[in-house]
Design a protein around this motif. Structure first.
Motif, PDB file in Angstrom:
ATOM      1  N   PRO A 177       0.864  -1.205   0.086  1.00  0.00           N
ATOM      2  CA  PRO A 177       0.129  -0.001  -0.057  1.00  0.00           C
ATOM      3  C   PRO A 177       0.815   1.318  -0.128  1.00  0.00           C
ATOM      4  O   PRO A 177       0.531   2.194   0.832  1.00  0.00           O
ATOM      5  N   LEU A 178       1.881   1.120  -0.921  1.00  0.00           N
ATOM      6  CA  LEU A 178       2.871   2.275  -0.777  1.00  0.00           C
ATOM      7  C   LEU A 178       2.752   2.822  -2.445  1.00  0.00           C
ATOM      8  O   LEU A 178       2.686   1.973  -3.277  1.00  0.00           O
ATOM      9  N   ILE A 179       2.874   4.136  -2.752  1.00  0.00           N
ATOM     10  CA  ILE A 179       3.030   4.465  -4.034  1.00  0.00           C
ATOM     11  C   ILE A 179       4.512   4.221  -4.466  1.00  0.00           C
ATOM     12  O   ILE A 179       5.368   5.180  -3.897  1.00  0.00           O
ATOM     13  N   SER A 180       4.840   3.463  -5.346  1.00  0.00           N
ATOM     14  CA  SER A 180       6.346   3.159  -5.632  1.00  0.00           C
ATOM     15  C   SER A 180       6.834   3.845  -7.019  1.00  0.00           C
ATOM     16  O   SER A 180       6.029   4.068  -7.971  1.00  0.00           O
ATOM     17  N   VAL A 181       7.950   4.277  -7.069  1.00  0.00           N
ATOM     18  CA  VAL A 181       8.549   4.738  -8.495  1.00  0.00           C
ATOM     19  C   VAL A 181      10.115   4.258  -8.508  1.00  0.00           C
ATOM     20  O   VAL A 181      10.827   4.168  -7.402  1.00  0.00           O
ATOM     21  N   ALA A 182      10.360   3.765  -9.616  1.00  0.00           N
ATOM     22  CA  ALA A 182      11.668   3.257  -9.824  1.00  0.00           C
ATOM     23  C   ALA A 182      12.360   4.356 -10.360  1.00  0.00           C
ATOM     24  O   ALA A 182      12.117   5.216 -11.327  1.00  0.00           O
ATOM     25  N   LEU A 183      13.637   4.773  -9.758  1.00  0.00           N
ATOM     26  CA  LEU A 183      14.409   5.798 -10.068  1.00  0.00           C
ATOM     27  C   LEU A 183      15.776   5.046 -11.128  1.00  0.00           C
ATOM     28  O   LEU A 183      16.343   4.479 -10.629  1.00  0.00           O
ATOM     29  N   VAL A 184      15.462   5.320 -12.314  1.00  0.00           N
ATOM     30  CA  VAL A 184      16.563   4.583 -13.321  1.00  0.00           C
ATOM     31  C   VAL A 184      17.389   5.686 -13.739  1.00  0.00           C
ATOM     32  O   VAL A 184      17.294   6.458 -14.491  1.00  0.00           O
ATOM     33  N   GLN A 185      18.751   5.293 -13.014  1.00  0.00           N
ATOM     34  CA  GLN A 185      19.869   5.767 -13.320  1.00  0.00           C
ATOM     35  C   GLN A 185      20.875   5.025 -13.944  1.00  0.00           C
ATOM     36  O   GLN A 185      20.756   3.629 -13.613  1.00  0.00           O
ATOM     37  N   GLY A 186      21.586   5.235 -15.000  1.00  0.00           N
ATOM     38  CA  GLY A 186      22.152   4.133 -15.635  1.00  0.00           C
ATOM     39  C   GLY A 186      21.453   3.237 -16.502  1.00  0.00           C
ATOM     40  O   GLY A 186      20.545   3.798 -17.182  1.00  0.00           O
TER      41      GLY A 186
END
Length: 307
Positions: A147-156
């Motif tokens: 129940p968390l709003i998730s985001v992938a931080l795509v570096q590289g």
């Protein structure tokens, strides 16, 4: 009389909610178990043989967690131990009641190159591959249902299993020089952590087929164009891009945890369940916040403005 009442209540519950609805409502329930030929403890023993790296979790007072894939000498490839640790972190997040958001990132300015080839080589039979697939699908399905709003931080670069992990997040943010690439075809396999199924949901079946069968390199511009990424951040610097990602996520997770968490759960229901089941879930989730502190405070505040 009491027994009859309980039986009637039980009958109502089973008739109105399917097994799939119950699965989504229960925390910590996995897709596969022994009835599917999946023996979790055996898989765990096997994965334990492949050490290296770690999955680090930092829980901020803001209610945003930062999950870091940390194996920089191998471009943050998942060792067996990291796969085990990911499940442990997911369980920890399932029990973090104050949590509202989550950022997934890789150490040393790159996301992840997928599975560590040492483990892949040792798990050479189709049975091994399917057991590993079930383990990772279990973990990432539980991850998507947090129940968390998730985001992938795509570096590289996010390659192979790393690309699959980005699809388990609600959103993807990229830095100007980053790329996402499903390289499975070049390895003679297909995605197995649920990445193909989730990719279809994110960009549609036609685009997904092109991305997977062409092993296409999705740079930030192309990913943004096909709807794989939400935004391209200004900075490629590790620290600055993380700050940007936190600021971006904050616009969606501001407010009381119980409201944000109920919102995410209701969207999960709408995504995974049949309409009638999703509507019932939405009704039940409303019951957890209607008349609650945040609701009563908002009504009182609006009342003042209307005078």
């Amino acid at each position: 009389m009491e027994l009859k009442h309980e039986m009637a209540k039980s009958l109502l519950m089973t008739s109105s909610l399917s097994a799939r609805t119950n699965l989504l409502q229960l925390t910590g329930v996995s897709l596969y178990n022994t009835t599917h030929g999946f023996h979790e403890e055996e898989v765990k023993k096997t994965l334990q043989k492949f050490p290296g790296g770690s999955i680090d979790l930092q829980k901020e007072d803001s209610g945003i967690g930062i999950l870091t894939l940390n194996n920089p000498s191998k471009m943050n490839a998942f060792s067996g131990v990291m796969m085990l640790q990911l499940l442990e972190r997911v369980i920890e997040l399932e029990n973090w009641k104050e949590g509202k958001g989550l950022i997934v990132r890789g150490a040393k300015n790159t996301f992840s190159s997928g599975s560590d080839l040492n483990a892949v080589k040792a798990l050479g039979t189709p049975e091994d591959g399917m057991a590993l697939s079930m383990f990772m699908q279990n973990t990432l399905t539980r991850f998507t249902r947090l129940p968390l709003i998730s985001v992938a931080l795509v570096q590289g670069r996010a390659l192979g299993g790393g690309a699959e992990f980005t699809t388990a997040c609600d959103f993807r943010l990229m830095t100007p020089e980053s790329e996402i690439r499903f390289v499975h075809k070049e390895m003679g396999i297909i995605p197995s952590w649920g990445g193909a199924s989730r990719l279809v949901e994110i960009i549609g079946s036609r685009q997904a087929l092109k991305v997977l069968s062409g092993a296409l390199k999705l740079d930030s511009k192309r990913a943004l164009n096909i709807g794989m990424a939400e935004e391209v951040l200004q900075s490629s610097d590790e620290t600055k891009s993380l700050e940007e990602a936190q600021a971006w996520l904050m616009q969606f997770v501001s407010g009381p945890p119980e409201v944000v968490r109920a919102m995410k759960k209701s969207v999960c229901s709408g995504k995974e369940l049949y309409l009638e089941e999703a509507l019932q879930n939405e009704r039940d989730l409303l019951g957890t916040v209607w008349g609650g502190p945040a609701n009563l405070e908002a009504i009182a505040r609006k009342g003042k403005f209307n005078k």
